[in-house]
Design a protein around this motif. Structure first.
Motif, PDB file in Angstrom:
ATOM      1  N   THR A  56       0.887  -1.330   0.124  1.00  9.91           N
ATOM      2  CA  THR A  56      -0.023  -0.053  -0.006  1.00  9.91           C
ATOM      3  C   THR A  56       0.928   1.169  -0.156  1.00  9.91           C
ATOM      4  O   THR A  56       0.602   1.999  -0.804  1.00  9.91           O
ATOM      5  CB  THR A  56      -1.105  -0.017   1.093  1.00  9.91           C
ATOM      6  N   GLU A  57       1.738   1.429   1.001  1.00 13.09           N
ATOM      7  CA  GLU A  57       2.630   2.635   1.048  1.00 13.09           C
ATOM      8  C   GLU A  57       3.488   2.747  -0.268  1.00 13.09           C
ATOM      9  O   GLU A  57       4.009   3.782  -0.385  1.00 13.09           O
ATOM     10  CB  GLU A  57       3.394   2.486   2.266  1.00 13.09           C
ATOM     11  N   ILE A  58       4.130   1.722  -0.800  1.00 13.10           N
ATOM     12  CA  ILE A  58       4.672   1.561  -1.797  1.00 13.10           C
ATOM     13  C   ILE A  58       4.106   2.465  -3.267  1.00 13.10           C
ATOM     14  O   ILE A  58       4.292   3.480  -3.728  1.00 13.10           O
ATOM     15  CB  ILE A  58       5.564   0.376  -2.546  1.00 13.10           C
ATOM     16  N   LEU A  59       2.779   1.841  -3.289  1.00 13.95           N
ATOM     17  CA  LEU A  59       2.009   2.569  -4.298  1.00 13.95           C
ATOM     18  C   LEU A  59       1.565   3.967  -3.950  1.00 13.95           C
ATOM     19  O   LEU A  59       1.581   4.894  -4.944  1.00 13.95           O
ATOM     20  CB  LEU A  59       0.639   1.769  -4.359  1.00 13.95           C
ATOM     21  N   TYR A  60       1.238   4.534  -2.661  1.00 12.87           N
ATOM     22  CA  TYR A  60       0.912   5.669  -2.342  1.00 12.87           C
ATOM     23  C   TYR A  60       2.109   6.616  -2.571  1.00 12.87           C
ATOM     24  O   TYR A  60       2.177   7.878  -3.359  1.00 12.87           O
ATOM     25  CB  TYR A  60       0.790   5.932  -0.803  1.00 12.87           C
ATOM     26  N   SER A  61       3.588   6.119  -2.349  1.00 13.99           N
ATOM     27  CA  SER A  61       4.766   6.867  -2.698  1.00 13.99           C
ATOM     28  C   SER A  61       5.150   7.019  -3.831  1.00 13.99           C
ATOM     29  O   SER A  61       5.814   7.808  -4.279  1.00 13.99           O
ATOM     30  CB  SER A  61       6.069   5.890  -1.949  1.00 13.99           C
ATOM     31  N   LEU A  62       4.412   6.188  -4.857  1.00 15.32           N
ATOM     32  CA  LEU A  62       4.777   6.261  -6.188  1.00 15.32           C
ATOM     33  C   LEU A  62       3.714   7.290  -6.734  1.00 15.32           C
ATOM     34  O   LEU A  62       3.508   7.464  -8.243  1.00 15.32           O
ATOM     35  CB  LEU A  62       4.589   4.897  -7.069  1.00 15.32           C
ATOM     36  N   SER A  63       2.994   8.067  -6.084  1.00 14.15           N
ATOM     37  CA  SER A  63       1.677   8.853  -6.595  1.00 14.15           C
ATOM     38  C   SER A  63       0.472   8.209  -7.180  1.00 14.15           C
ATOM     39  O   SER A  63       0.067   8.404  -8.273  1.00 14.15           O
ATOM     40  CB  SER A  63       2.167  10.108  -7.243  1.00 14.15           C
ATOM     41  N   LEU A  64       0.402   6.870  -6.669  1.00 11.57           N
ATOM     42  CA  LEU A  64      -0.650   5.904  -7.405  1.00 11.57           C
ATOM     43  C   LEU A  64      -1.883   5.873  -6.312  1.00 11.57           C
ATOM     44  O   LEU A  64      -2.596   4.729  -6.578  1.00 11.57           O
ATOM     45  CB  LEU A  64       0.076   4.542  -7.908  1.00 11.57           C
ATOM     46  N   GLY A  65      -1.921   6.586  -5.423  1.00  7.74           N
ATOM     47  CA  GLY A  65      -3.045   6.455  -4.371  1.00  7.74           C
ATOM     48  C   GLY A  65      -4.330   6.388  -5.140  1.00  7.74           C
ATOM     49  O   GLY A  65      -5.280   5.828  -4.743  1.00  7.74           O
ATOM     50  N   ASP A  66      -4.531   7.286  -6.315  1.00  6.70           N
ATOM     51  CA  ASP A  66      -5.948   7.461  -7.117  1.00  6.70           C
ATOM     52  C   ASP A  66      -6.022   6.245  -7.504  1.00  6.70           C
ATOM     53  O   ASP A  66      -7.395   5.875  -7.952  1.00  6.70           O
ATOM     54  CB  ASP A  66      -5.836   8.446  -7.695  1.00  6.70           C
ATOM     55  N   LYS A  67      -5.472   5.226  -7.697  1.00  2.32           N
ATOM     56  CA  LYS A  67      -5.509   3.702  -8.422  1.00  2.32           C
ATOM     57  C   LYS A  67      -6.006   2.738  -7.342  1.00  2.32           C
ATOM     58  O   LYS A  67      -6.610   1.765  -7.886  1.00  2.32           O
ATOM     59  CB  LYS A  67      -4.388   3.373  -9.211  1.00  2.32           C
ATOM     60  N   VAL A  68      -5.736   2.799  -6.240  1.00  2.91           N
ATOM     61  CA  VAL A  68      -5.884   2.060  -4.818  1.00  2.91           C
ATOM     62  C   VAL A  68      -7.371   2.117  -4.611  1.00  2.91           C
ATOM     63  O   VAL A  68      -7.935   3.182  -4.276  1.00  2.91           O
ATOM     64  CB  VAL A  68      -5.058   2.222  -3.881  1.00  2.91           C
ATOM     65  N   VAL A  69      -8.100   1.048  -4.744  1.00  4.09           N
ATOM     66  CA  VAL A  69      -9.615   0.944  -4.328  1.00  4.09           C
ATOM     67  C   VAL A  69      -9.936   0.090  -3.046  1.00  4.09           C
ATOM     68  O   VAL A  69     -10.914   0.129  -2.532  1.00  4.09           O
ATOM     69  CB  VAL A  69     -10.353   0.470  -5.643  1.00  4.09           C
ATOM     70  N   GLY A  70      -8.813  -0.536  -2.660  1.00  5.42           N
ATOM     71  CA  GLY A  70      -9.013  -1.217  -1.289  1.00  5.42           C
ATOM     72  C   GLY A  70      -7.666  -1.563  -0.711  1.00  5.42           C
ATOM     73  O   GLY A  70      -6.495  -2.163  -1.568  1.00  5.42           O
ATOM     74  N   THR A  71      -7.546  -1.751   0.369  1.00  3.21           N
ATOM     75  CA  THR A  71      -6.326  -2.030   1.324  1.00  3.21           C
ATOM     76  C   THR A  71      -6.628  -3.117   2.355  1.00  3.21           C
ATOM     77  O   THR A  71      -7.926  -3.049   2.950  1.00  3.21           O
ATOM     78  CB  THR A  71      -5.647  -0.990   1.915  1.00  3.21           C
ATOM     79  N   SER A  72      -5.597  -3.524   2.723  1.00  3.35           N
ATOM     80  CA  SER A  72      -5.932  -4.660   3.961  1.00  3.35           C
ATOM     81  C   SER A  72      -4.466  -5.138   4.535  1.00  3.35           C
ATOM     82  O   SER A  72      -3.315  -4.801   3.958  1.00  3.35           O
ATOM     83  CB  SER A  72      -6.579  -5.832   3.580  1.00  3.35           C
ATOM     84  N   VAL A  73      -4.578  -5.500   5.833  1.00  2.00           N
ATOM     85  CA  VAL A  73      -3.357  -6.053   6.389  1.00  2.00           C
ATOM     86  C   VAL A  73      -2.483  -4.996   7.074  1.00  2.00           C
ATOM     87  O   VAL A  73      -1.368  -4.637   6.551  1.00  2.00           O
ATOM     88  CB  VAL A  73      -2.553  -7.264   5.647  1.00  2.00           C
ATOM     89  N   TRP A  74      -2.882  -4.334   8.148  1.00  2.31           N
ATOM     90  CA  TRP A  74      -2.388  -3.196   8.555  1.00  2.31           C
ATOM     91  C   TRP A  74      -1.777  -3.386   9.846  1.00  2.31           C
ATOM     92  O   TRP A  74      -2.318  -4.146  10.837  1.00  2.31           O
ATOM     93  CB  TRP A  74      -3.149  -2.002   8.862  1.00  2.31           C
ATOM     94  N   PHE A  75      -0.558  -2.939  10.187  1.00  2.00           N
ATOM     95  CA  PHE A  75       0.323  -3.079  11.360  1.00  2.00           C
ATOM     96  C   PHE A  75       0.318  -1.767  12.214  1.00  2.00           C
ATOM     97  O   PHE A  75       0.131  -1.767  13.417  1.00  2.00           O
ATOM     98  CB  PHE A  75       1.599  -3.506  11.379  1.00  2.00           C
ATOM     99  N   SER A  76       0.638  -0.628  11.375  1.00  2.00           N
ATOM    100  CA  SER A  76       0.639   0.538  12.071  1.00  2.00           C
ATOM    101  C   SER A  76      -0.189   1.614  11.354  1.00  2.00           C
ATOM    102  O   SER A  76      -0.843   1.343  10.279  1.00  2.00           O
ATOM    103  CB  SER A  76       2.036   1.289  12.244  1.00  2.00           C
ATOM    104  N   ASP A  77      -0.423   2.812  12.113  1.00  2.00           N
ATOM    105  CA  ASP A  77      -1.175   3.692  11.048  1.00  2.00           C
ATOM    106  C   ASP A  77      -0.362   4.168  10.000  1.00  2.00           C
ATOM    107  O   ASP A  77       0.875   4.072   9.914  1.00  2.00           O
ATOM    108  CB  ASP A  77      -1.128   5.071  11.950  1.00  2.00           C
ATOM    109  N   VAL A  78      -1.243   4.538   8.731  1.00  2.00           N
ATOM    110  CA  VAL A  78      -0.565   5.032   7.589  1.00  2.00           C
ATOM    111  C   VAL A  78       0.500   5.811   7.939  1.00  2.00           C
ATOM    112  O   VAL A  78       0.283   6.589   8.826  1.00  2.00           O
ATOM    113  CB  VAL A  78      -1.666   5.288   6.451  1.00  2.00           C
ATOM    114  N   LEU A  79       1.621   6.027   6.841  1.00  2.00           N
ATOM    115  CA  LEU A  79       2.406   7.298   7.145  1.00  2.00           C
ATOM    116  C   LEU A  79       1.808   8.441   7.132  1.00  2.00           C
ATOM    117  O   LEU A  79       0.925   8.679   6.242  1.00  2.00           O
ATOM    118  CB  LEU A  79       3.512   7.014   5.825  1.00  2.00           C
ATOM    119  N   PRO A  80       2.265   9.235   7.893  1.00  2.00           N
ATOM    120  CA  PRO A  80       1.416  10.655   8.136  1.00  2.00           C
ATOM    121  C   PRO A  80       1.199  11.535   6.851  1.00  2.00           C
ATOM    122  O   PRO A  80      -0.027  12.055   6.646  1.00  2.00           O
ATOM    123  CB  PRO A  80       2.318  11.616   9.212  1.00  2.00           C
TER     124      PRO A  80
END
Length: 335
Positions: A56-80
């Protein structure tokens, strides 16, 4: 093209700039060899589901968050920096999603952090199950050099290193036709990694041992600690620390009596928002160390040489670099 490339005013754009932009484009169909399978993309995915916070955070870091429609398996809060973005994306499950919930999102790609979730013994499903319904799966290469045949987080066949992480970033960037974003992210992370290692070498002195405590199934049972070939083992090797645990398992169970006998100089405990086990709570970990008849006698506990680290930094992820930086900063203070 599937992204906007700023090349200035059209009237002033040079041929070299245009050629450079085209050189960065992904050529489809694209075939990627991934964890023993070949996957082919006819075009960049428009709908992504992630099974694993690292993906999830790799895709967000690649500026691909607009493509993500669902996430799962979380250990910590997402990066601020991704908090607002993430709040608008459906979380299918805090932990393990169902096969049906992933398929229901009609993804063009499912990106997976751990093979034990989606793999030969996947508890969410096998890759074949997803491929049979026309959904390609991509497993982060960081998990492909492990024996996960038992259906759990398995045994590493070789030491973790960031080459596998950087490969994951580059391949996901290529799949999504944002190769420039991938190269920029890798360049930043690798530069920071090198700086942290150099800093540690400048300040390191003597033999220093450590143990990394991730969690425990119950507070009064043996803990899950870091094996020698996982991310914490890589951190220790990079920074010149000695891991008291010699197992190649990712997170072997080791008795407190054994840990106390080894008497590590430093104890690193994981902090997370996940609450699968009682010891996921870092405050309970710290209280245990101070009150358990065996643990409290360790020199690291008596001297307060205990560091708290984000749990997801202890698994393969872009957070590995910030954790390495934190250790390089904090270790000299613990002498």
């Amino acid at each position: 093209m599937h992204r906007n490339v700023a090349i200035g005013l059209a009237a002033l754009a040079s041929l070299s700039l245009i050629d450079a932009a085209h050189a960065g484009e992904t050529k489809y169909p694209l075939t990627i060899d991934n964890c023993g399978q070949s996957i082919t993309f006819e075009a960049a995915p428009e709908r992504d589901v992630t099974v694993g916070q690292s993906a999830t955070e790799i895709l967000y870091s690649l500026s691909l968050g607009d493509k993500v429609v669902g996430t799962s398996v979380w250990f910590s809060d997402v990066l601020p920096e991704f908090a607002d973005l993430n709040s608008g994306i459906e979380r299918l499950a805090d932990n393990d999603p169902s096969f049906e919930s992933v398929v229901a999102k009609k993804p063009d790609l499912v990106s997976v952090s751990y093979e034990w979730h989606i793999g030969p013994q996947g508890i969410v499903g096998t890759r074949e199950q997803f491929h049979d319904v026309g959904i390609p799966t991509y497993i982060l290469p960081t998990d492909c050099v492990k024996d996960n045949s038992a259906g759990v987080d398995g045994t590493r066949l070789e030491m973790y290193n960031t080459d596998a992480l950087y490969r994951a970033i580059r391949e996901l960037a290529e799949i999504h036709d944002v190769k420039e974003n991938g190269e920029a992210l890798v360049a930043d992370l690798s530069k920071r990694e090198a700086a942290a290692v150099a800093k540690a070498k400048e300040t390191k002195s003597g033999d220093v041992s450590a143990v990394f405590w991730f969690s425990s199934a119950e507070m009064d049972v043996d803990p899950y600690v870091a094996g020698r070939k996982g991310v914490p083992g890589w951190m220790m090797e990079k920074l010149g620390l000695r891991n008291i645990v010699e197992s190649d398992e990712e997170w072997p169970v080791v008795g407190w009596e054994t840990i106390a006998k080894a008497n590590p100089d430093i104890i690193v405990v994981a902090e997370m928002t996940r609450r699968r086990f009682p010891a996921d709570d870092v405050e309970k970990k710290l209280e245990f160390l101070k009150t358990d008849p065996v643990a409290k006698e360790m020199d690291a506990v008596k001297a307060g040489r205990i560091l708290v680290m984000d749990a997801h930094s202890m698994d393969p992820s872009i957070r590995n670099i910030s954790a390495l930086e934190m250790l390089a900063d904090e270790l000299p203070k613990l002498k």
